[in-house]
Design a protein around this motif. Sequence first.
Motif, PDB file in Angstrom:
ATOM      1  N   TYR A  54       2.195   0.612   8.500  1.00 24.25           N
ATOM      2  CA  TYR A  54       1.838   1.922   7.961  1.00 24.25           C
ATOM      3  C   TYR A  54       0.657   1.865   7.000  1.00 24.25           C
ATOM      4  CZ  TYR A  54       6.419   2.551   9.940  1.00 24.25           C
ATOM      5  OH  TYR A  54       7.477   2.544  10.811  1.00 24.25           O
ATOM      6  N   ASP A  55       0.085   0.670   6.815  1.00 27.42           N
ATOM      7  CA  ASP A  55      -1.002   0.535   5.843  1.00 27.42           C
ATOM      8  C   ASP A  55      -2.199   1.414   6.197  1.00 27.42           C
ATOM      9  OD1 ASP A  55       0.579  -1.257   4.557  1.00 27.42           O
ATOM     10  OD2 ASP A  55      -0.648  -3.028   4.984  1.00 27.42           O
ATOM     11  N   GLU A  56      -2.599   1.435   7.474  1.00 29.80           N
ATOM     12  CA  GLU A  56      -3.800   2.166   7.853  1.00 29.80           C
ATOM     13  C   GLU A  56      -3.633   3.668   7.655  1.00 29.80           C
ATOM     14  OE1 GLU A  56      -7.659   2.929   9.050  1.00 29.80           O
ATOM     15  OE2 GLU A  56      -6.669   1.123   8.326  1.00 29.80           O
ATOM     16  N   ILE A  57      -2.498   4.219   8.091  1.00 31.92           N
ATOM     17  CA  ILE A  57      -2.299   5.661   7.935  1.00 31.92           C
ATOM     18  C   ILE A  57      -2.208   6.035   6.463  1.00 31.92           C
ATOM     19  CG2 ILE A  57       0.231   5.709   8.041  1.00 31.92           C
ATOM     20  CD1 ILE A  57      -2.254   8.192   9.664  1.00 31.92           C
ATOM     21  N   ILE A  58      -1.641   5.155   5.644  1.00 32.57           N
ATOM     22  CA  ILE A  58      -1.565   5.430   4.205  1.00 32.57           C
ATOM     23  C   ILE A  58      -2.956   5.392   3.592  1.00 32.57           C
ATOM     24  CG2 ILE A  58      -0.741   4.522   1.987  1.00 32.57           C
ATOM     25  CD1 ILE A  58       1.869   3.759   3.369  1.00 32.57           C
ATOM     26  N   ARG A  59      -3.793   4.461   4.055  1.00 33.15           N
ATOM     27  CA  ARG A  59      -5.182   4.439   3.556  1.00 33.15           C
ATOM     28  C   ARG A  59      -5.903   5.743   3.912  1.00 33.15           C
ATOM     29  NH1 ARG A  59      -5.134  -1.069   5.578  1.00 33.15           N
ATOM     30  NH2 ARG A  59      -5.152  -2.559   3.842  1.00 33.15           N
ATOM     31  N   VAL A  78       9.773   8.477   2.105  1.00 33.85           N
ATOM     32  CA  VAL A  78      10.238   7.683   3.243  1.00 33.85           C
ATOM     33  C   VAL A  78       9.101   6.822   3.804  1.00 33.85           C
ATOM     34  CG1 VAL A  78      11.135   7.802   5.607  1.00 33.85           C
ATOM     35  CG2 VAL A  78      12.102   9.280   3.828  1.00 33.85           C
ATOM     36  N   LEU A  79       7.902   7.385   3.924  1.00 34.60           N
ATOM     37  CA  LEU A  79       6.779   6.608   4.447  1.00 34.60           C
ATOM     38  C   LEU A  79       6.455   5.447   3.524  1.00 34.60           C
ATOM     39  CD1 LEU A  79       4.649   6.167   6.570  1.00 34.60           C
ATOM     40  CD2 LEU A  79       3.244   7.925   5.490  1.00 34.60           C
ATOM     41  N   ASN A  80       6.455   5.691   2.233  1.00 35.05           N
ATOM     42  CA  ASN A  80       6.211   4.608   1.272  1.00 35.05           C
ATOM     43  C   ASN A  80       7.292   3.533   1.375  1.00 35.05           C
ATOM     44  OD1 ASN A  80       3.813   5.467   0.139  1.00 35.05           O
ATOM     45  ND2 ASN A  80       4.785   6.604  -1.518  1.00 35.05           N
ATOM     46  N   ALA A  81       8.530   3.975   1.581  1.00 34.39           N
ATOM     47  CA  ALA A  81       9.633   3.021   1.683  1.00 34.39           C
ATOM     48  C   ALA A  81       9.482   2.126   2.912  1.00 34.39           C
ATOM     49  CB  ALA A  81      10.968   3.773   1.742  1.00 34.39           C
ATOM     50  N   PHE A  82       9.107   2.710   4.041  1.00 36.89           N
ATOM     51  CA  PHE A  82       8.922   1.913   5.243  1.00 36.89           C
ATOM     52  C   PHE A  82       7.743   0.949   5.089  1.00 36.89           C
ATOM     53  CE2 PHE A  82      11.711   4.860   7.553  1.00 36.89           C
ATOM     54  CZ  PHE A  82      12.398   3.959   8.356  1.00 36.89           C
ATOM     55  N   ILE A  88       0.850  -1.181   0.000  1.00 34.52           N
ATOM     56  CA  ILE A  88       0.000   0.000   0.000  1.00 34.52           C
ATOM     57  C   ILE A  88       0.891   1.237   0.000  1.00 34.52           C
ATOM     58  CG2 ILE A  88      -1.737   1.300   1.292  1.00 34.52           C
ATOM     59  CD1 ILE A  88      -2.774  -1.319   2.378  1.00 34.52           C
ATOM     60  N   GLN A  89       0.670   2.123  -0.948  1.00 34.90           N
ATOM     61  CA  GLN A  89       1.504   3.310  -1.106  1.00 34.90           C
ATOM     62  C   GLN A  89       0.647   4.575  -1.156  1.00 34.90           C
ATOM     63  OE1 GLN A  89       5.527   2.731  -2.238  1.00 34.90           O
ATOM     64  NE2 GLN A  89       4.583   1.904  -0.404  1.00 34.90           N
ATOM     65  N   ILE A  90       1.227   5.720  -0.833  1.00 35.62           N
ATOM     66  CA  ILE A  90       0.533   7.001  -0.921  1.00 35.62           C
ATOM     67  C   ILE A  90       0.362   7.358  -2.393  1.00 35.62           C
ATOM     68  CG2 ILE A  90       0.660   9.469  -0.407  1.00 35.62           C
ATOM     69  CD1 ILE A  90       2.297   8.726   2.079  1.00 35.62           C
ATOM     70  N   ASN A  91      -0.840   7.689  -2.782  1.00 32.23           N
ATOM     71  CA  ASN A  91      -1.120   8.029  -4.171  1.00 32.23           C
ATOM     72  C   ASN A  91      -0.384   9.300  -4.588  1.00 32.23           C
ATOM     73  OD1 ASN A  91      -2.888   5.855  -4.299  1.00 32.23           O
ATOM     74  ND2 ASN A  91      -4.677   7.099  -3.796  1.00 32.23           N
ATOM     75  N   SER A  92      -0.039   9.360  -5.859  1.00 32.92           N
ATOM     76  CA  SER A  92       0.620  10.555  -6.391  1.00 32.92           C
ATOM     77  C   SER A  92      -0.340  11.742  -6.331  1.00 32.92           C
ATOM     78  CB  SER A  92       1.047  10.305  -7.845  1.00 32.92           C
ATOM     79  OG  SER A  92       1.602  11.470  -8.408  1.00 32.92           O
ATOM     80  N   PHE A  93       0.131  12.855  -5.785  1.00 32.93           N
ATOM     81  CA  PHE A  93      -0.756  14.009  -5.590  1.00 32.93           C
ATOM     82  C   PHE A  93      -0.002  15.330  -5.727  1.00 32.93           C
ATOM     83  CE2 PHE A  93      -3.762  16.349  -2.551  1.00 32.93           C
ATOM     84  CZ  PHE A  93      -4.770  16.443  -3.495  1.00 32.93           C
ATOM     85  N   PHE A  94       1.307  15.262  -5.859  1.00 30.56           N
ATOM     86  CA  PHE A  94       2.101  16.481  -5.783  1.00 30.56           C
ATOM     87  C   PHE A  94       1.795  17.461  -6.911  1.00 30.56           C
ATOM     88  CE2 PHE A  94       5.916  19.023  -6.630  1.00 30.56           C
ATOM     89  CZ  PHE A  94       6.018  19.674  -5.403  1.00 30.56           C
TER      90      PHE A  94
END
Length: 300
Positions: free
Chosen positions: A217-222, A201-205, A4-10
């Motif tokens: 970190y799955d829940e916080i990323i969701r 870094v969060l995605n890497a962890f 689970i990764q943070i979606n691209s948003f930048f």
Amino acid sequence: MKYIQINSFFSAISRQKNIRHLSWMKRFQERLLQIANAPARLASVINTFQSAVGSEDQAYLVITKSDLTAPIEEADKARDNTYSGMTSMLDFMKRLGTADQQQAAERVIERVNYHNVKISDRYEDENEKITQLVQDLKGGTLAADIATLNLTATVALLEQQNQQVISLMMQRQGDRSTQESNAMGKARAVTDAAYEDAVTVLNAFAVTEFNGQSSPYDEIIRIINSDIDYYSKYVFATTATSGTTNNGGGTTDNPGTNDNPGTDTPGTDTPGTDTPGTDTPGTDTPPSGGGNDDPLGDGD
């Protein structure tokens, strides 16, 4: 395996007016501060990001500095009274209304808690939160709930009064110096870099601590992805009428003012998860403690 990764948003963030850019950064900061026992590398980027957001907030205050005026203060008080009256009525209906009204009140209160309007907020922040709240209450099933609760006219009045505050603030706008604009642009650049570092870094962890089924970190990323979905559909998708677009400098355009300063303490309800592809954003409620949120002083 599926990480689970943070979606691209930048790219979407970088195009936003100053107040909306700051709004997202504060929301993201709140989510990062929910991470307990972060490893040293992640804790470091979180601290760096928090410092950058603080500097951007101060830069925004500089370019939007304005004296408090009686008309703005009076309009704000009228709006606050309507908002307080509406929330009191919701509480009453939840306890003593008919069965349909009680159910409707619960749904509306959940959405009100999500936006977490504080009448002690800085005007810009309260403006945007109420703008977003009114948009939600006027659309979809919530509009029917508002009708069931006999609050349609109250929501319309709240929208009108909110727009009055925004209009008065815009009338007080003046030209800002290039130096002030550049200061905001520089602050945004620092925050942008810190944001990208934190996401990386969060995605890497989330990958390195994946145990074959999940990571800590799955829940916080969701939750973050739910926020991204909401901002994409209901905040960044609208055209701002206050705040500034300033990617690295340039001139400011219709900034808000920093009258009525105050800090935002987002709600404490347990965040939910995002359901991609639907028109309904995640049901998470912002956590407590995060700085001035969501900022915004425009009239979308």
